[in-house]
Scaffold this active site. Structure first.
Site, PDB file in Angstrom:
ATOM      1  N   CYS A 134       0.881  -1.187  -0.011  1.00  0.00           N
ATOM      2  CA  CYS A 134      -0.005   0.154   0.171  1.00  0.00           C
ATOM      3  C   CYS A 134       0.813   1.302  -0.077  1.00  0.00           C
ATOM      4  O   CYS A 134       1.911   1.443   0.657  1.00  0.00           O
ATOM      5  CB  CYS A 134      -1.024  -0.011   1.222  1.00  0.00           C
ATOM      6  SG  CYS A 134      -1.716   1.382   1.440  1.00  0.00           S
ATOM      7  N   TYR A 268      -4.878   5.552  -9.367  1.00  0.00           N
ATOM      8  CA  TYR A 268      -6.095   4.962  -9.174  1.00  0.00           C
ATOM      9  C   TYR A 268      -7.119   5.280  -9.977  1.00  0.00           C
ATOM     10  O   TYR A 268      -8.210   4.438 -10.300  1.00  0.00           O
ATOM     11  CB  TYR A 268      -6.500   4.904  -7.503  1.00  0.00           C
ATOM     12  CG  TYR A 268      -5.798   4.063  -6.602  1.00  0.00           C
ATOM     13  CD1 TYR A 268      -5.870   2.873  -6.296  1.00  0.00           C
ATOM     14  CD2 TYR A 268      -4.303   4.820  -6.267  1.00  0.00           C
ATOM     15  CE1 TYR A 268      -5.043   2.115  -5.272  1.00  0.00           C
ATOM     16  CE2 TYR A 268      -3.428   3.919  -5.521  1.00  0.00           C
ATOM     17  CZ  TYR A 268      -3.764   2.671  -4.924  1.00  0.00           C
ATOM     18  OH  TYR A 268      -3.093   1.868  -4.277  1.00  0.00           O
TER      19      TYR A 268
END
Lengths: 415, 415
Positions: A134, A268
């Site tokens: 992450c 994203y």
């Protein structure tokens, strides 16, 4: 089952008789030799198909041709609709198909944890939960390292589970190496269970990074920027450089406003776009911004000049994943970072700072993205690691100290 | 519907108050300002979800958390199984999941079409069917151009249809520009109908390239290498360089034996692999071969030295698609061709030869692969074109004539 375009899987035989014998130069001979080879291939594929009932059935239904066209069209529509359904759950979107990141419930560290004469030991009970793939959690690991907080802020490293949760692995609870291991604070199996320990309950997504108060059994903060701001200037035991000096705060926040929407979240928005229009908007914004950053970094060692700041940390955790996963999985295809000389050298500069490389686990990043984001990678196959993302490539001299020296010489030289 | 890993879609709010106002430098103020923003976001997403019944339903079922874990696991398994079923139809595979290309039924051009005193007009009735995305068909277009056969061998350009067939588009039947258009020979709607015109019937896949005899209503050849060999040396009207000179035939066939399995078909073996093991084998073979080619081309202008041959044509049609589609869609991720200086300059060298650029239609290639191979691109979103694949990038000087000059000087210099 569906099938596909003819020519792409063209019935191409080897354009030469045999892989083991050097072929004759005579075309006539070649043509004769091709026949037995061509004849032998269908036998092979028959013997394969006999072990596969689906292929046997379809062979019976439509022979060696493609399946009937209405079947292909139907399967194709179903496939795309299923994808869209999954993506809606994976990535909340606006009505135009743009990804809109859900807000966090614990955006900043409450003031009671900030060091003051009244609360000298407020940080003693804090514990940090992260996951190595992450990029948001990665920010906290880097600032923790740069501020020399390893001994003061213990960390538990979770790994993505097959069902979408952050899971802990078995292993020693006293290790300091950053690999997925056990929950050192609460001995839970996964992060969801930790979130649910808080008194008020929790119905949100169980995300990393998460700063946890072991004594109060409470989530302190689960927004990466809130955590790194706190680690930089609120955590009493911190040493090392100030990554957010007062005189640069305006500049830092201006950079954050550029980098967050277009780059950090921008990749994203490319990968999670649910319409062509949403993707096009996101990808253009991303590369326009990278172009601008490339130009800015041609004369500045870091975003704010000679000083590494929180903005650089935020940019770095996206750049280090760019050629590794975003280029391919999120379709950030216009350029790789290696095609931006300044951005690539800047990435290497930060990567080579003491203790930063230890926070970058490329295997864990690739595994995390390609295995976890399965709607984007239906076959689950892990691609080979790009050469430019290997330790050896990233350890090559970056030469960027020159930029800082130049600006210092300018300051020193008489007007 | 499934959902996904928490942290990757972390509940990240903007790390700064507002995109329009420059934020205050006070941390306390920032924290106060964050609250209204965080509060406003759920309203936005609620209003979006009200237009989407699926999201409303799932919100009701599991709130803002992830869907239940067994559901995620079940959807994930179904998704991967469906993918495998589709891939089996798309790309026949061995039991280990390796792609095995089906053999063609018309592998070479019968001798009656080869120019001889007995058959001076045998090629008059030939017609070539191609599709612009297809690398195998691309070979035939390049050799047709290099041999100056445009006026002697008419061509019909089909485009991939949504159901997996090669379709013809409406348009003038006399245009010479290479864009998808009508079937100029038979006025059919798609290539399948042309294949079925042959007397003996046809139950194979209707692939391009396909050489058709208009008078005899027969498929002459549908193997690209058979066609380009014929266009080079069997087609009476051909002029231009000999791409397969007698003295180089051994070397050409040796190169073909390297390039076909590891590169031309190698990229498909990566993209169509149905197991991790099959992918790993294919991708390692591909990049080992590209490394060797890079080294060979550091001292040779073309594969066989100073002479462009059929092997170069075969290598070129894969290289020109590499950074454009194979890098991302087929997971050929170790390096882009731009990261191989010699291979990239070699590609530009061939691209810049007269009439070659006109055979390369990058929009058609991207559209063909990303839209047609839908199991690999479930969302159907078309990525942005890589910068290095644009005309301007490919038209930059390649400097490779130096290699040829050097070898000539060596030959000329006294022993």
């Amino acid at each position: 089952m569906a099938t596909l375009n003819s020519s792409f899987i063209s019935n191409q035989t080897l354009p030469f008789p045999s892989p083991t014998n050097l072929p004759s130069h005579s075309r006539a001979l070649r043509r004769r030799q091709l026949v037995p080879i061509r004849m032998s291939l269908p036998d092979n594929s028959n013997s394969n198909s006999s072990t596969d009932p689906i292929t046997s059935l379809t062979r019976l239904l439509w022979g060696r041709a493609l399946p009937p066209q209405p079947l292909i069209s139907a399967v194709r529509s179903t496939w795309s609709a299923t994808w869209l359904l999954m993506m809606r759950q994976l990535a909340p979107s606006s009505s135009s198909g743009s990804y809109s990141r859900p807000p966090g419930l614990f955006p900043s560290v409450p003031s009671l944890y900030h060091s003051s004469p009244q609360t000298p030991n407020a940080t003693n009970s804090l514990h940090l939960y992260v996951g190595l793939p992450c990029p948001w959690a990665h920010r906290t690991l880097i600032v923790r390292a740069l501020k020399n907080l390893e001994a003061h802020l213990p960390v538990s490293v979770a790994a993505p589970g097959s069902d979408g949760s952050w899971e802990f692995h078995s292993g020693p609870t006293d290790g300091s190496v950053l690999v997925a291991g056990p929950d050192k604070a609460n001995r839970k199996k996964n992060l969801r269970e930790v979130y649910r320990m808080r008194r008020g309950g929790y119905d949100g997504r169980s995300t990393v990074p998460m700063l946890w108060d072991v004594k109060r059994k409470e989530v302190v903060c689960n927004e990466s920027y809130g955590i790194i701001e706190f680690l930089n200037s609120g955590f009493a035991a911190g040493s090392g450089p100030d990554l957010c000096p007062v005189q640069l705060r305006g500049e830092i926040e201006r950079w954050n406003q550029v980098i967050y929407p277009a780059v950090n979240n921008g990749v994203y928005r490319c990968g999670f776009a649910q319409s062509q229009e949403a993707y096009d908007t996101a990808v253009n914004e991303l590369f326009t911004t990278l172009d601008k950053l490339e130009s800015h970094l041609s004369t500045n060692q870091y975003l704010c000049g000679d000083t590494l700041t929180l903005s650089d940390v935020c940019l770095f955790t996206t750049l280090i994943r760019f050629d590794l996963v975003y280029n391919v999985l999120f379709k950030c295809t216009k350029r790789k970072i290696i095609e931006y000389p300044n951005l690539y050298a800047y990435t290497r500069d930060i990567y080579q700072m003491p203790k930063v490389a230890e926070t970058c686990n490329f295997e864990a990043i690739m595994d995390g993205y390609y295995r976890t984001l399965f709607p984007l990678n239906p076959g689950g196959i892990q691609p080979i690691m790009p050469l430019v993302c290997q330790y050896e490539s990233l350890s090559k001299p970056h030469g960027r100290e020159v930029l800082s020296l130049k600006s210092k010489q300018l300051q020193l030289s008489p007007p």
